[in-house]
Design an enzyme around this catalytic site. Structure first.
Site, mmCIF file in Angstrom:
data_model
loop_
_atom_site.group_PDB
_atom_site.id
_atom_site.type_symbol
_atom_site.label_atom_id
_atom_site.label_comp_id
_atom_site.label_asym_id
_atom_site.label_seq_id
_atom_site.Cartn_x
_atom_site.Cartn_y
_atom_site.Cartn_z
ATOM 1 N N ASN A 9 47.277 49.118 40.096
ATOM 2 C CA ASN A 9 47.890 50.260 39.406
ATOM 3 C C ASN A 9 48.717 51.011 40.440
ATOM 4 O O ASN A 9 48.167 51.707 41.292
ATOM 5 C CB ASN A 9 46.783 51.166 38.837
ATOM 6 C CG ASN A 9 47.342 52.461 38.285
ATOM 7 O OD1 ASN A 9 48.542 52.564 38.014
ATOM 8 N ND2 ASN A 9 46.489 53.464 38.117
ATOM 9 N N TRP A 10 50.026 50.845 40.340
ATOM 10 C CA TRP A 10 50.888 51.419 41.369
ATOM 11 C C TRP A 10 51.170 52.902 41.147
ATOM 12 O O TRP A 10 51.802 53.542 41.973
ATOM 13 C CB TRP A 10 52.213 50.660 41.421
ATOM 14 C CG TRP A 10 52.094 49.260 41.962
ATOM 15 C CD1 TRP A 10 50.941 48.612 42.351
ATOM 16 C CD2 TRP A 10 53.164 48.334 42.196
ATOM 17 N NE1 TRP A 10 51.223 47.362 42.801
ATOM 18 C CE2 TRP A 10 52.585 47.146 42.726
ATOM 19 C CE3 TRP A 10 54.539 48.386 42.010
ATOM 20 C CZ2 TRP A 10 53.356 46.033 43.066
ATOM 21 C CZ3 TRP A 10 55.300 47.274 42.342
ATOM 22 C CH2 TRP A 10 54.725 46.116 42.868
ATOM 23 N N LYS A 11 50.782 53.420 40.015
ATOM 24 C CA LYS A 11 51.043 54.833 39.695
ATOM 25 C C LYS A 11 52.538 55.122 39.894
ATOM 26 O O LYS A 11 53.358 54.280 39.553
ATOM 27 C CB LYS A 11 50.158 55.738 40.555
ATOM 28 C CG LYS A 11 48.700 55.263 40.561
ATOM 29 C CD LYS A 11 47.760 56.199 41.199
ATOM 30 C CE LYS A 11 46.381 55.552 41.239
ATOM 31 N NZ LYS A 11 45.330 56.466 41.569
ATOM 32 N N HIS A 94 43.755 55.895 31.728
ATOM 33 C CA HIS A 94 43.439 56.152 33.136
ATOM 34 C C HIS A 94 43.029 57.619 33.319
ATOM 35 O O HIS A 94 43.538 58.502 32.627
ATOM 36 C CB HIS A 94 44.664 55.827 33.998
ATOM 37 C CG HIS A 94 44.364 55.819 35.458
ATOM 38 N ND1 HIS A 94 44.351 56.964 36.211
ATOM 39 C CD2 HIS A 94 44.031 54.807 36.301
ATOM 40 C CE1 HIS A 94 44.026 56.657 37.457
ATOM 41 N NE2 HIS A 94 43.834 55.356 37.533
ATOM 42 N N GLU A 96 43.827 59.741 35.438
ATOM 43 C CA GLU A 96 44.936 60.667 35.717
ATOM 44 C C GLU A 96 45.655 61.043 34.420
ATOM 45 O O GLU A 96 46.128 62.170 34.266
ATOM 46 C CB GLU A 96 45.901 60.046 36.742
ATOM 47 C CG GLU A 96 45.304 60.087 38.139
ATOM 48 C CD GLU A 96 45.756 58.976 39.058
ATOM 49 O OE1 GLU A 96 46.775 58.322 38.791
ATOM 50 O OE2 GLU A 96 45.045 58.745 40.063
ATOM 51 N N GLU A 162 35.905 53.271 36.189
ATOM 52 C CA GLU A 162 36.459 53.958 37.348
ATOM 53 C C GLU A 162 35.825 55.338 37.464
ATOM 54 O O GLU A 162 36.275 56.285 36.799
ATOM 55 C CB GLU A 162 37.969 54.127 37.194
ATOM 56 C CG GLU A 162 38.720 52.835 37.031
ATOM 57 C CD GLU A 162 40.158 52.977 37.492
ATOM 58 O OE1 GLU A 162 40.516 52.326 38.467
ATOM 59 O OE2 GLU A 162 40.904 53.763 36.891
ATOM 60 N N GLY A 168 41.033 57.373 44.533
ATOM 61 C CA GLY A 168 41.941 57.963 45.514
ATOM 62 C C GLY A 168 41.260 58.896 46.495
ATOM 63 O O GLY A 168 41.932 59.652 47.207
ATOM 64 N N SER A 208 38.742 53.429 45.001
ATOM 65 C CA SER A 208 38.776 53.161 46.450
ATOM 66 C C SER A 208 38.283 51.756 46.802
ATOM 67 O O SER A 208 37.634 51.555 47.827
ATOM 68 C CB SER A 208 37.988 54.237 47.214
ATOM 69 O OG SER A 208 38.552 55.508 46.958
ATOM 70 N N GLY A 229 44.187 51.082 43.073
ATOM 71 C CA GLY A 229 45.330 51.966 43.260
ATOM 72 C C GLY A 229 45.911 51.768 44.654
ATOM 73 O O GLY A 229 46.692 50.851 44.904
ATOM 74 N N GLY A 230 45.483 52.599 45.593
ATOM 75 C CA GLY A 230 46.055 52.631 46.947
ATOM 76 C C GLY A 230 46.187 51.262 47.599
ATOM 77 O O GLY A 230 47.259 50.912 48.118
HETATM 78 C C1 PEP Z 1 43.141 53.832 40.261
HETATM 79 O O1 PEP Z 1 44.048 54.633 40.286
HETATM 80 O O2 PEP Z 1 42.911 53.204 39.212
HETATM 81 C C2 PEP Z 1 42.354 53.641 41.475
HETATM 82 C C3 PEP Z 1 41.231 52.987 41.374
HETATM 83 O O3 PEP Z 1 42.857 54.175 42.626
HETATM 84 P P1 PEP Z 1 42.286 53.948 44.116
HETATM 85 O O4 PEP Z 1 42.024 52.480 44.272
HETATM 86 O O5 PEP Z 1 43.363 54.436 45.016
HETATM 87 O O6 PEP Z 1 41.024 54.742 44.224
#
Ligand code: PEP
Length: 252
Positions: A9-11, A94, A96, A162, A168, A208, A229-230
């Site tokens: 998920n590149w956001k 998600h 966010e 999640e 994040g 994470s 994500g990251g």
């Molecule tokens: C996400 O945004 O779905 C996520 C899991 O982010 P991160 O891996 O950065 O915690």
């Protein structure tokens, strides 16, 4: 019975140029075909991504979808607009979207339904906040977030657990916490569908997830991949997670 899914998920990261460089690197690295790989660039990068991914086994996800087919919905994108581009997946609900943009269980379900009607596969996100976990309400939240998924097509449904406190933040659920939540979610899915169907739905962990913790999380029996994500923004770290998933799929 379930294939591992590793989804990025590149956001709001990576325009067309960066997306193209990433995809060229990912295809060259091509770390595994034993795992379903999906990337989720921002809307504006989807056409370039679709062209570069054509003929590869890597799936392409949008990060949102509207539940109506067309109409006066400024800023929204319909399922048909996504499939026209060659998009095959969509991330729905998600945290966010829930915390920053007013997404509710109801709107997330409506989006998931519309996505499947348009022929898309859905990555449906759920997860408790830190406050809910500390109040011992994790299971209650997961139950209400999965309630009402029953009408969906399970062959095109992936659920992502999640924990919001892990997204994040650098904090990760322990493998035991993840397994406990995933097993609970699978039980909820068994009630919404049937045990057989629930056994076939991949449940991804997100929060994470990175190369250093991927193997221990992904080796848990009910953890069938990750929504990342990251660490999905860098070809090397994303590929390392894909390799960890391939090892777990092979029972290593
Ligand atoms: C996400 O945004 O779905 C996520 C899991 O982010 P991160 O891996 O950065 O915690």
């Amino acid at each position: 019975m379930r294939r591992f899914v590793i989804a990025g998920n590149w956001k709001m990261h990576k325009g067309v140029a960066e997306t193209s460089t990433f995809i060229e690197g990912l295809i060259a690295a091509h770390p595994s075909t034993a795992v379903d790989i999906v990337i989720g660039p921002p809307f504006t990068s989807l056409p370039a991504a679709a062209m570069l991914l054509a003929g590869s086994q890597i799936g392409l996800a949008a990060q949102n979808i509207h539940w109506e087919e067309s109409g006066a919905f400024t800023g929204e994108i319909s399922g048909a607009m996504l499939t026209e581009l060659g998009v095959g997946w969509v991330i729905v609900g998600h945290s966010e979207r829930r915390t920053l943009f007013g997404e509710t269980d109801r709107t997330a379900r409506d989006r998931a339904r519309a996505a499947q009607q348009a022929g898309l596969k859905v990555i449906y996100c759920i997860g408790e906040t830190l406050e809910a976990r500390e109040d011992d309400r994790t299971f209650q939240i997961l139950e209400s977030q999965t309630d009402g998924l029953g009408g969906l097509d399970t062959s095109r449904l992936v659920v992502a657990y999640e924990p919001v406190w892990a997204i994040g933040t650098g904090r990760t659920a322990s493998p035991e916490q993840a397994q406990e939540a995933h097993a609970f979610v699978r039980g909820c899915l068994a009630r919404a569908f049937s045990s057989d169907h629930a056994a076939r739905i991949p449940i991804l962990y997100g929060g994470s997830l990175k190369p250093s913790n991927a193997h221990e999380l992904l080796s848990k029996p009910d953890v069938d991949g990750g929504l990342i994500g990251g660490a999905s923004l860098d070809v090397d770290s994303f590929s390392a997670i894909i390799r960890a998933a391939a090892e777990c799929a092979a029972g290593e």
